[in-house]
Scaffold this active site. Structure first.
Site, PDB file in Angstrom:
ATOM      1  N   ASP A  44       0.861  -1.194   0.000  1.00  0.00           N
ATOM      2  CA  ASP A  44       0.000   0.000   0.000  1.00  0.00           C
ATOM      3  C   ASP A  44       0.892   1.236   0.000  1.00  0.00           C
ATOM      4  O   ASP A  44       2.118   1.135   0.158  1.00  0.00           O
ATOM      5  CB  ASP A  44      -0.924  -0.011   1.242  1.00  0.00           C
ATOM      6  N   ASP A  72       3.944   1.734  -4.586  1.00  0.00           N
ATOM      7  CA  ASP A  72       3.007   2.557  -5.354  1.00  0.00           C
ATOM      8  C   ASP A  72       2.660   1.792  -6.626  1.00  0.00           C
ATOM      9  O   ASP A  72       3.483   1.664  -7.538  1.00  0.00           O
ATOM     10  CB  ASP A  72       3.635   3.916  -5.682  1.00  0.00           C
ATOM     11  N   TYR A 164     -13.445   4.587 -13.508  1.00  0.00           N
ATOM     12  CA  TYR A 164     -13.326   3.449 -12.574  1.00  0.00           C
ATOM     13  C   TYR A 164     -14.164   2.272 -13.089  1.00  0.00           C
ATOM     14  O   TYR A 164     -13.668   1.146 -13.205  1.00  0.00           O
ATOM     15  CB  TYR A 164     -13.820   3.909 -11.200  1.00  0.00           C
ATOM     16  N   LYS A 168     -13.007  -1.391 -14.337  1.00  0.00           N
ATOM     17  CA  LYS A 168     -13.449  -2.621 -13.657  1.00  0.00           C
ATOM     18  C   LYS A 168     -14.043  -3.602 -14.664  1.00  0.00           C
ATOM     19  O   LYS A 168     -13.888  -4.817 -14.518  1.00  0.00           O
ATOM     20  CB  LYS A 168     -14.474  -2.278 -12.570  1.00  0.00           C
ATOM     21  N   THR A 199     -17.527  -0.024   3.992  1.00  0.00           N
ATOM     22  CA  THR A 199     -16.233   0.263   4.612  1.00  0.00           C
ATOM     23  C   THR A 199     -16.367   1.614   5.337  1.00  0.00           C
ATOM     24  O   THR A 199     -17.320   2.366   5.098  1.00  0.00           O
ATOM     25  CB  THR A 199     -15.134   0.396   3.546  1.00  0.00           C
TER      26      THR A 199
HETATM   27  N1  LIG Z   1     -16.376  -0.610  -0.963  1.00  0.00           N
HETATM   28  C1  LIG Z   1     -17.204  -0.843  -1.955  1.00  0.00           C
HETATM   29  O1  LIG Z   1     -18.394  -0.479  -1.908  1.00  0.00           O
HETATM   30  C2  LIG Z   1     -16.750  -1.592  -3.185  1.00  0.00           C
HETATM   31  C3  LIG Z   1     -17.727  -1.903  -4.150  1.00  0.00           C
HETATM   32  C4  LIG Z   1     -17.343  -2.591  -5.289  1.00  0.00           C
HETATM   33  C5  LIG Z   1     -16.031  -2.965  -5.450  1.00  0.00           C
HETATM   34  N2  LIG Z   1     -15.104  -2.668  -4.504  1.00  0.00           N
HETATM   35  C6  LIG Z   1     -13.727  -3.072  -4.761  1.00  0.00           C
HETATM   36  O2  LIG Z   1     -13.179  -3.748  -3.642  1.00  0.00           O
HETATM   37  C7  LIG Z   1     -11.791  -3.407  -3.506  1.00  0.00           C
HETATM   38  C8  LIG Z   1     -11.549  -2.775  -2.137  1.00  0.00           C
HETATM   39  O3  LIG Z   1     -12.424  -1.667  -2.023  1.00  0.00           O
HETATM   40  P1  LIG Z   1     -12.355  -0.637  -0.805  1.00  0.00           P
HETATM   41  O4  LIG Z   1     -13.682   0.029  -0.774  1.00  0.00           O
HETATM   42  O5  LIG Z   1     -11.832  -1.282   0.405  1.00  0.00           O
HETATM   43  O6  LIG Z   1     -11.284   0.416  -1.370  1.00  0.00           O
HETATM   44  P2  LIG Z   1     -10.591   1.637  -0.605  1.00  0.00           P
HETATM   45  O7  LIG Z   1     -10.552   2.771  -1.552  1.00  0.00           O
HETATM   46  O8  LIG Z   1     -11.278   1.860   0.703  1.00  0.00           O
HETATM   47  O9  LIG Z   1      -9.119   1.099  -0.324  1.00  0.00           O
HETATM   48  C9  LIG Z   1      -8.247   0.927  -1.383  1.00  0.00           C
HETATM   49  C10 LIG Z   1      -6.841   0.703  -0.869  1.00  0.00           C
HETATM   50  O10 LIG Z   1      -5.968   0.751  -2.029  1.00  0.00           O
HETATM   51  C11 LIG Z   1      -4.860   1.557  -1.702  1.00  0.00           C
HETATM   52  N3  LIG Z   1      -4.277   2.196  -2.887  1.00  0.00           N
HETATM   53  C12 LIG Z   1      -4.835   3.167  -3.653  1.00  0.00           C
HETATM   54  N4  LIG Z   1      -3.955   3.593  -4.569  1.00  0.00           N
HETATM   55  C13 LIG Z   1      -2.811   2.881  -4.387  1.00  0.00           C
HETATM   56  C14 LIG Z   1      -1.541   2.880  -5.030  1.00  0.00           C
HETATM   57  N5  LIG Z   1      -1.257   3.728  -6.019  1.00  0.00           N
HETATM   58  N6  LIG Z   1      -0.606   2.013  -4.602  1.00  0.00           N
HETATM   59  C15 LIG Z   1      -0.875   1.171  -3.560  1.00  0.00           C
HETATM   60  N7  LIG Z   1      -2.057   1.136  -2.913  1.00  0.00           N
HETATM   61  C16 LIG Z   1      -3.019   1.985  -3.323  1.00  0.00           C
HETATM   62  C17 LIG Z   1      -5.418   2.613  -0.751  1.00  0.00           C
HETATM   63  O11 LIG Z   1      -4.391   3.264  -0.028  1.00  0.00           O
HETATM   64  C18 LIG Z   1      -6.362   1.789   0.099  1.00  0.00           C
HETATM   65  O12 LIG Z   1      -5.695   1.213   1.212  1.00  0.00           O
HETATM   66  C19 LIG Z   1     -11.466  -2.468  -4.653  1.00  0.00           C
HETATM   67  O13 LIG Z   1     -10.945  -3.191  -5.738  1.00  0.00           O
HETATM   68  C20 LIG Z   1     -12.819  -1.881  -5.009  1.00  0.00           C
HETATM   69  O14 LIG Z   1     -12.891  -1.440  -6.345  1.00  0.00           O
HETATM   70  C21 LIG Z   1     -15.436  -1.965  -3.368  1.00  0.00           C
END
Ligand SMILES: NC(=O)c1ccc[n+]([C@@H]2O[C@H](COP(=O)([O-])OP(=O)(O)OC[C@H]3O[C@@H](n4cnc5c(N)ncnc54)[C@H](O)[C@@H]3O)[C@@H](O)[C@H]2O)c1
Length: 257
Positions: A44, A72, A164, A168, A199
């Site tokens: 992360d 990153d 996004y 996806k 979340t």
């Molecule tokens: N929460 C939802 O409602 C939801 C719905 C559909 C899909 N998803 C998918 O589930 C997964 C997790 O979702 P979430 O809601 O926990 O996401 P989030 O945005 O809360 O967390 C994403 C994490 O990715 C990290 N990240 C972002 N850019 C980065 C980079 N350049 N390098 C390294 N790390 C990086 C962030 O720091 C964070 O810890 C994702 O793939 C998201 O698309 C989530």
């Protein structure tokens, strides 16, 4: 909510990479693997959050404290170096959970070319390069499991995050292609598409009264979806219980789409 724990003995000592594992769904996935006795690597850019999370998962006789690697994912060299570092320090890898993403809202009429590229990079391109580096460090006699986190957003009419959502949708092509290429090496590749998942970030930024009404109207199964629902499926797809399952897309959306 309390979720019953399933023990997957085959996950003990497995080496598991969780991208974006410092917060959100990824943090719960990391915790679930830790509880199985796996060695988790959290990749992360959020150092403070990752270190605070890891402190909650100490080493014991049976459990291994996760390791944080700053990576990153927008930088392919950073991905390359991190996977190499992990392999040289810990040996062969067993599971990759491509979880990191960025779903910040953006407008299709105003989005700039570089913003468009940014969302494609973090939400699609980084998953390809993580897979490409990961498979170099898999023991071919054992195989591996790759679990990509997608979204139902390109199917359910979400319009606030076009780059996004489109990225996806590209994950279907990624998973189909890589599952075909990697099947003969016993490397499985599957896609989880969560629905709206509660979340801390979603709850603080976007889940208001209107959103709750929409969720209640659209989901066939009433009630909120929490990160644990996806984490439970990730464990199953990483385990030997799913050893003949590859190239599949599974929605964790309460039947929304
Ligand atoms: N929460 C939802 O409602 C939801 C719905 C559909 C899909 N998803 C998918 O589930 C997964 C997790 O979702 P979430 O809601 O926990 O996401 P989030 O945005 O809360 O967390 C994403 C994490 O990715 C990290 N990240 C972002 N850019 C980065 C980079 N350049 N390098 C390294 N790390 C990086 C962030 O720091 C964070 O810890 C994702 O793939 C998201 O698309 C989530």
């Amino acid at each position: 909510m309390k979720y019953p724990k399933t023990d997957y003995h085959c996950l003990v000592d497995k080496k598991v990479i969780v991208t974006g594992g410092a917060t959100g769904i990824g943090a719960v996935i990391a915790k679930y693997f830790y509880e199985q006795g796996a060695q988790v690597f959290v990749l992360d850019i959020l150092k403070k959050e990752a270190n605070e999370l890891i402190k909650l998962m100490p080493s014991t006789i049976k459990l291994k404290m996760p390791k944080f690697f700053y990576c990153d994912l927008l930088e392919t060299d950073s991905i390359k170096n991190t996977f190499k570092d992990i392999y040289y320090q810990y040996g062969y890898l067993d599971t990759l959970c491509n979880n990191a993403a960025d779903d910040e809202r953006h407008n299709w009429q105003n989005i700039s070319s570089s913003e468009w590229d940014y969302y494609q990079n973090i939400n699609l391109k980084s998953q390809f390069f993580c897979i490409r580096e990961f498979v170099q460090f898999v023991d071919n006699s054992k195989g591996a499991s790759i679990i990509c986190m997608g979204s139902i957003s390109y199917l359910n009419g979400t319009v606030e995050i076009p780059s996004y959502s489109i990225a996806k949708s590209g994950l279907i092509g990624l998973v189909n292609t890589m599952a075909k290429i990697l099947g003969e090496r016993k490397i499985r590749v599957n896609l989880i598409q969560p629905g709206w998942t509660m979340t801390k970030k979603q709850l603080s930024k976007w889940v208001n009264k209107q959103a709750r009404e929409l969720i209640s109207e659209k989901q066939l199964l009433k009630g909120e979806i929490y990160p644990e629902e996806s984490a439970r499926l990730v464990l199953f797809l990483a385990s030997d219980q799913s050893k003949m399952i590859t190239k599949q897309i599974i929605n964790v959306d309460g039947g929304w789409v």
